[in-house]
Design a protein around this motif. Structure first.
Motif, mmCIF file in Angstrom:
data_model
loop_
_atom_site.group_PDB
_atom_site.id
_atom_site.type_symbol
_atom_site.label_atom_id
_atom_site.label_comp_id
_atom_site.label_asym_id
_atom_site.label_seq_id
_atom_site.Cartn_x
_atom_site.Cartn_y
_atom_site.Cartn_z
ATOM 1 N N PRO A 92 52.441 27.710 9.725
ATOM 2 C CA PRO A 92 53.902 27.600 9.760
ATOM 3 C C PRO A 92 54.471 26.197 9.971
ATOM 4 O O PRO A 92 55.683 26.066 10.134
ATOM 5 C CB PRO A 92 54.235 28.451 10.986
ATOM 6 N N THR A 93 53.661 25.134 9.993
ATOM 7 C CA THR A 93 54.171 23.837 10.442
ATOM 8 C C THR A 93 54.794 22.990 9.342
ATOM 9 O O THR A 93 55.499 22.025 9.628
ATOM 10 C CB THR A 93 53.057 23.012 11.114
ATOM 11 N N ALA B 285 72.011 40.108 16.613
ATOM 12 C CA ALA B 285 72.935 39.901 15.497
ATOM 13 C C ALA B 285 72.390 40.479 14.190
ATOM 14 O O ALA B 285 72.955 40.237 13.117
ATOM 15 C CB ALA B 285 73.222 38.415 15.332
ATOM 16 N N GLY B 286 71.292 41.232 14.271
ATOM 17 C CA GLY B 286 70.712 41.848 13.082
ATOM 18 C C GLY B 286 69.885 40.901 12.239
ATOM 19 O O GLY B 286 69.692 41.134 11.044
ATOM 20 N N ILE B 287 69.370 39.830 12.873
ATOM 21 C CA ILE B 287 68.595 38.814 12.159
ATOM 22 C C ILE B 287 67.144 38.878 12.623
ATOM 23 O O ILE B 287 66.860 38.716 13.813
ATOM 24 C CB ILE B 287 69.160 37.408 12.413
ATOM 25 N N ILE B 288 66.225 39.138 11.702
ATOM 26 C CA ILE B 288 64.813 39.292 12.036
ATOM 27 C C ILE B 288 64.062 38.026 11.618
ATOM 28 O O ILE B 288 63.901 37.745 10.427
ATOM 29 C CB ILE B 288 64.194 40.516 11.336
ATOM 30 N N ALA B 289 63.602 37.239 12.602
ATOM 31 C CA ALA B 289 62.839 36.019 12.361
ATOM 32 C C ALA B 289 61.385 36.262 12.744
ATOM 33 O O ALA B 289 61.003 37.361 13.146
ATOM 34 C CB ALA B 289 63.436 34.861 13.146
ATOM 35 N N ARG B 290 60.552 35.226 12.649
ATOM 36 C CA ARG B 290 59.123 35.378 12.959
ATOM 37 C C ARG B 290 58.782 34.585 14.214
ATOM 38 O O ARG B 290 58.934 33.351 14.243
ATOM 39 C CB ARG B 290 58.262 34.879 11.787
ATOM 40 N N ASP B 291 58.323 35.286 15.224
ATOM 41 C CA ASP B 291 58.021 34.687 16.520
ATOM 42 C C ASP B 291 56.583 34.167 16.533
ATOM 43 O O ASP B 291 55.642 34.900 16.276
ATOM 44 C CB ASP B 291 58.211 35.750 17.609
ATOM 45 N N PHE B 292 56.418 32.871 16.810
ATOM 46 C CA PHE B 292 55.090 32.260 16.904
ATOM 47 C C PHE B 292 54.772 31.811 18.333
ATOM 48 O O PHE B 292 53.786 31.105 18.556
ATOM 49 C CB PHE B 292 54.992 31.051 15.967
ATOM 50 N N ALA B 293 55.583 32.223 19.289
ATOM 51 C CA ALA B 293 55.462 31.703 20.656
ATOM 52 C C ALA B 293 54.129 32.034 21.322
ATOM 53 O O ALA B 293 53.705 31.330 22.239
ATOM 54 C CB ALA B 293 56.611 32.234 21.504
ATOM 55 N N ASN B 294 53.450 33.084 20.851
ATOM 56 C CA ASN B 294 52.179 33.460 21.476
ATOM 57 C C ASN B 294 50.977 32.793 20.823
ATOM 58 O O ASN B 294 49.836 33.041 21.204
ATOM 59 C CB ASN B 294 52.010 34.988 21.437
ATOM 60 N N LYS B 295 51.218 31.918 19.846
ATOM 61 C CA LYS B 295 50.130 31.223 19.172
ATOM 62 C C LYS B 295 49.831 29.910 19.897
ATOM 63 O O LYS B 295 50.738 29.223 20.361
ATOM 64 C CB LYS B 295 50.505 30.915 17.719
ATOM 65 N N PRO B 296 48.561 29.533 20.001
ATOM 66 C CA PRO B 296 48.206 28.270 20.659
ATOM 67 C C PRO B 296 48.944 27.086 20.046
ATOM 68 O O PRO B 296 49.027 26.978 18.819
ATOM 69 C CB PRO B 296 46.691 28.172 20.426
ATOM 70 N N ARG B 297 49.479 26.237 20.901
ATOM 71 C CA ARG B 297 50.189 25.011 20.539
ATOM 72 C C ARG B 297 51.565 25.268 19.916
ATOM 73 O O ARG B 297 52.247 24.328 19.514
ATOM 74 C CB ARG B 297 49.362 24.138 19.594
ATOM 75 N N LEU B 298 51.971 26.527 19.812
ATOM 76 C CA LEU B 298 53.278 26.840 19.228
ATOM 77 C C LEU B 298 54.178 27.548 20.240
ATOM 78 O O LEU B 298 55.017 28.375 19.876
ATOM 79 C CB LEU B 298 53.107 27.701 17.971
#
Length: 352
Positions: free
Chosen positions: A155-156, A314-327
């Protein structure tokens, strides 16, 4: 005996890839899968739906070869680029003996495909700025048959240093396949590595129609490589990999008119992406915005859960990367329509 115990041990322990649809969510604005925000219309001839399709439909292969500026014997069509990833591992890696090499954080299907094939995974983490550490990759090739490099990296958003890639191709000649995953290359076509295929037998480029061509639903991808690589992969791929309706739609998308539509879409999305990058950088809830070269933007928030929840409300679906190492605290936002991006920014502005 539980039926699960009959499965291979690797599969029992496997954590499957969590695709956007598999994760799910509720909302009206879907910016979690890097899909295009629009659709084109296509004509479908149903006269031959009672017949098996061509193994590699000539019209489709000719159309993509012309688009990629390659020979037809250097192109293989697959069920999305994901099938190509697994085919490369199955074709070139001995289970329980060989390894693939990945550079995390990167696309998750490389490791999932290797695990399902019983192939080990070496990791060479990206540098602090998320560029590929080519020197470390070159020093870690022992036992490695396939190296996966994603550019633009998901994702970077980072790209590849061509000179460093050339050095790696030379060093790995007759030892390993170097795969450059160009799923998002239409958004920065001048940075493609496909022109190097004529020089390097161990270079493979994977592509897809899911992103810039707005055809995620038909699952159509391509492998680009010298004919010797393509012929080996043809031994492994199932007998009918390209359904007739997929071939028809994809061929139309690769026509002169279809390519013009794609390029106009890319121009619009790239302009929208630059506006989104600027707007995100102005928000006090955003700590960092990463380089963006595809149709997505990765941002680090002060509190990603708070940001994710505000968008979801607000009805907006994004992709959460917070649980990935270094992200940590990172969320990926697909570039959608101007209206979708305005709604996203409005939701995030409430956190200021």
């Amino acid at each position: 005996m539980a039926i699960e115990s009959l499965a291979r041990k690797d599969v029992q322990a496997l954590t499957p890839y969590q695709s956007a649809r598999r994760i799910g969510g509720t909302g009206e604005v879907w910016i979690n899968a890097n899909e295009a925000p629009d659709c084109s219309e296509y004509q479908l001839n149903c006269d031959r739906l009672n017949r098996y399709p061509e193994f590699q439909p000539p019209e489709l292969i000719q159309a993509y070869a012309a688009y990629a500026q390659l020979d037809v014997n250097q192109v293989l069509s697959t069920r999305g680029a994901d099938e190509s990833i697994e085919l490369l591992i199955r074709t070139f890696c001995e289970p329980g003996q060989d390894s693939i090499l990945i550079c995390p954080p990167t696309y998750g299907m490389y490791s999932v495909s290797a695990e399902t094939c019983g192939v080990a995974i070496k990791q060479v983490p990206l540098l602090d700025n998320f560029d590929v550490d080519f020197e470390a990759v070159g020093n870690a090739l022992e036992g490695v048959k396939v190296v996966f490099l994603c550019a633009p990296n998901n994702p970077t958003g980072n790209m590849l240093d061509r000179e460093a890639l050339l050095a790696l191709l030379e060093k790995s000649a007759n030892k390993a396949i170097i795969v450059v995953d160009e799923a998002y290359i239409e958004f920065c076509p001048e940075l493609s590595q496909a022109s190097l295929i004529a020089q390097y037998e161990n270079l493979v480029v994977t592509r897809t129609l899911s992103k810039a061509f707005a055809l995620a639903a038909i699952r159509c991808g391509f492998t680009l490589a010298q004919s010797s690589v393509i012929e080996m992969m043809k031994k492994v791929i199932p007998p009918y990999p390209v359904p007739e309706p997929v071939s028809q739609i994809a061929t139309q998308a690769l026509s002169e008119q279809g390519l013009a539509v794609m390029k106009e879409r890319v121009s619009t999305l790239n302009a929208t992406r630059e506006q989104l990058l600027h707007a995100l950088s102005q928000l006090s809830c955003v700590v960092e915005v990463f380089p963006a070269t595809g149709n997505f933007v990765l941002a680090r928030f002060k509190d990603s859960k708070q940001a994710f929840d505000a968008m979801a409300a607000a009805g907006i679906i994004a992709r959460d990367f917070a649980n990935k190492p270094r992200l940590e605290n990172c969320v990926r936002l697909s570039v959608g329509s101007s209206a979708e991006m305005d709604a996203t920014l409005t939701a995030l502005q409430s956190l200021n």
